[in-house]
Design a protein around this motif. Structure first.
Motif, PDB file in Angstrom:
ATOM      1  N   PHE A   1       0.822  -1.212   0.000  1.00 11.75           N
ATOM      2  CA  PHE A   1       0.000   0.000   0.000  1.00 11.75           C
ATOM      3  C   PHE A   1       0.856   1.262   0.000  1.00 11.75           C
ATOM      4  O   PHE A   1       0.489   2.270  -0.612  1.00 11.75           O
ATOM      5  CB  PHE A   1      -0.957  -0.009   1.183  1.00 11.75           C
ATOM      6  N   ARG A   2       2.006   1.213   0.664  1.00 11.25           N
ATOM      7  CA  ARG A   2       2.870   2.391   0.666  1.00 11.25           C
ATOM      8  C   ARG A   2       3.449   2.653  -0.724  1.00 11.25           C
ATOM      9  O   ARG A   2       3.643   3.802  -1.118  1.00 11.25           O
ATOM     10  CB  ARG A   2       4.000   2.215   1.687  1.00 11.25           C
ATOM     11  N   ARG A   3       3.701   1.585  -1.479  1.00  7.04           N
ATOM     12  CA  ARG A   3       4.233   1.760  -2.831  1.00  7.04           C
ATOM     13  C   ARG A   3       3.195   2.310  -3.801  1.00  7.04           C
ATOM     14  O   ARG A   3       3.532   2.935  -4.805  1.00  7.04           O
ATOM     15  CB  ARG A   3       4.776   0.429  -3.347  1.00  7.04           C
ATOM     16  N   THR A   4       1.912   2.035  -3.507  1.00  4.72           N
ATOM     17  CA  THR A   4       0.853   2.480  -4.406  1.00  4.72           C
ATOM     18  C   THR A   4       0.125   3.714  -3.887  1.00  4.72           C
ATOM     19  O   THR A   4      -0.767   4.232  -4.554  1.00  4.72           O
ATOM     20  CB  THR A   4      -0.182   1.353  -4.619  1.00  4.72           C
ATOM     21  N   PHE A   5       0.506   4.204  -2.693  1.00  2.00           N
ATOM     22  CA  PHE A   5      -0.182   5.344  -2.088  1.00  2.00           C
ATOM     23  C   PHE A   5       0.046   6.591  -2.926  1.00  2.00           C
ATOM     24  O   PHE A   5       1.114   6.826  -3.466  1.00  2.00           O
ATOM     25  CB  PHE A   5       0.342   5.567  -0.668  1.00  2.00           C
ATOM     26  N   SER A   6      -0.985   7.416  -3.013  1.00  2.00           N
ATOM     27  CA  SER A   6      -0.894   8.636  -3.813  1.00  2.00           C
ATOM     28  C   SER A   6      -1.707   9.745  -3.174  1.00  2.00           C
ATOM     29  O   SER A   6      -2.751   9.498  -2.550  1.00  2.00           O
ATOM     30  CB  SER A   6      -1.412   8.372  -5.237  1.00  2.00           C
ATOM     31  N   ASP A   7      -1.244  10.981  -3.344  1.00  2.00           N
ATOM     32  CA  ASP A   7      -2.013  12.129  -2.862  1.00  2.00           C
ATOM     33  C   ASP A   7      -3.331  12.269  -3.606  1.00  2.00           C
ATOM     34  O   ASP A   7      -4.226  12.995  -3.164  1.00  2.00           O
ATOM     35  CB  ASP A   7      -1.196  13.419  -3.047  1.00  2.00           C
TER      36      ASP A   7
END
Length: 263
Positions: free
Chosen positions: A73-79
């Motif tokens: 999830f951290r790799r795919t997290f986006s603003d």
């Protein structure tokens, strides 16, 4: 040489077809149930994390799975991942108070003496009053606050975007680190937040609820509102903020909960 004639198979009756399907279904269910039970038993008997660490209490295989999920999830997290917002008319008039850890009503606390403390490099401590925070651009959000216990409530909050706070107080270099840690003035409750979530455009240092200053039971004078996380990460009554490249201690992660707790 001619083959002997084969006797045609007798077609099964409807009752026989139903019985065969029931047998296949029951057999498949039994196999799956046995597999699930053995998997649960293996997990239940697996060793727990050692007490006293940043995370503890969970079974080791479960924690490994949670950590791998966090990395994904951290790799795919986006603003660009914004939670849904609502009109003020839908906000709860009486906001639920689910826990008083760190803000216990029995403890004496004077908001007038409070100052937010930001621990900087070299032991320097930045102290910011509520009045100083309220001079910064105000942002409001009405969203569906979600608890890990399963309940949710649309609530209305106002305050300063964490990213605006960081920019105003020239803390940009600290955002190159991996984590933000926060804890209550009495240090009874504390959380660790990954930096991308802390810097998300909907993350607030909130001092208002329903257009009024926060009540003590809801975290006055300042609390964290971070819509991309479950409620356990929305710390009431922020006393101090730290930055680090290692996971800060986290109250519920030490009880076996997911450290990331993202939505």
């Amino acid at each position: 040489m001619s083959q002997p004639n084969k006797k045609p198979q007798k077609e099964l009756s409807i009752e026989q077809k139903i019985n065969r399907r029931n047998f296949i279904s029951f057999s498949a269910f039994t196999v799956l149930a046995v597999g699930a039970f053995e998997g649960w038993e293996w997990l239940y008997k697996s060793p727990r994390e050692a007490a006293g660490g940043i995370t503890s209490g969970a079974r080791k295989p479960l924690r490994r799975a949670l950590n791998k999920t966090e990395l994904f999830f951290r790799r795919t997290f986006s603003d660009n991942h914004l939670v849904k917002t609502y009109p003020k008319s839908m906000a709860a008039k009486h906001v639920r108070v689910n826990s008083d850890i760190g803000v216990e009503a029995a403890k004496k606390f004077d908001p007038a003496t409070w100052k937010l403390q930001v621990n900087k490099k070299g032991g320097e401590v930045l102290q910011v009053s509520l009045q100083e925070l309220m001079t910064l651009p105000k942002t409001e959000i009405i969203y569906d606050f979600k608890c890990v216990e399963g309940w949710d409530q649309i609530s209305h909050w106002g305050g300063v975007k964490f990213k605006d706070f960081v920019e105003h107080y020239q803390l940009g270099d600290y955002t190159k680190m991996q984590y933000v840690g926060m804890e209550t003035p009495d240090k009874a409750y504390y959380i660790g937040i990954d930096m991308p979530s802390a810097m998300h455009p909907q993350t607030l240092l909130a001092y208002e609820m329903n257009d009024k200053l926060l009540p003590l039971q809801n975290g006055a004078p300042l609390r964290l509102i971070i819509p991309v996380k479950y409620g356990i990460k929305n710390l009431k009554r922020i006393g101090s903020i730290t930055f680090s490249n290692t996971r800060p201690h986290d109250y519920w992660a030490e009880q076996g909960y997911d450290y990331y707790s993202g939505l």
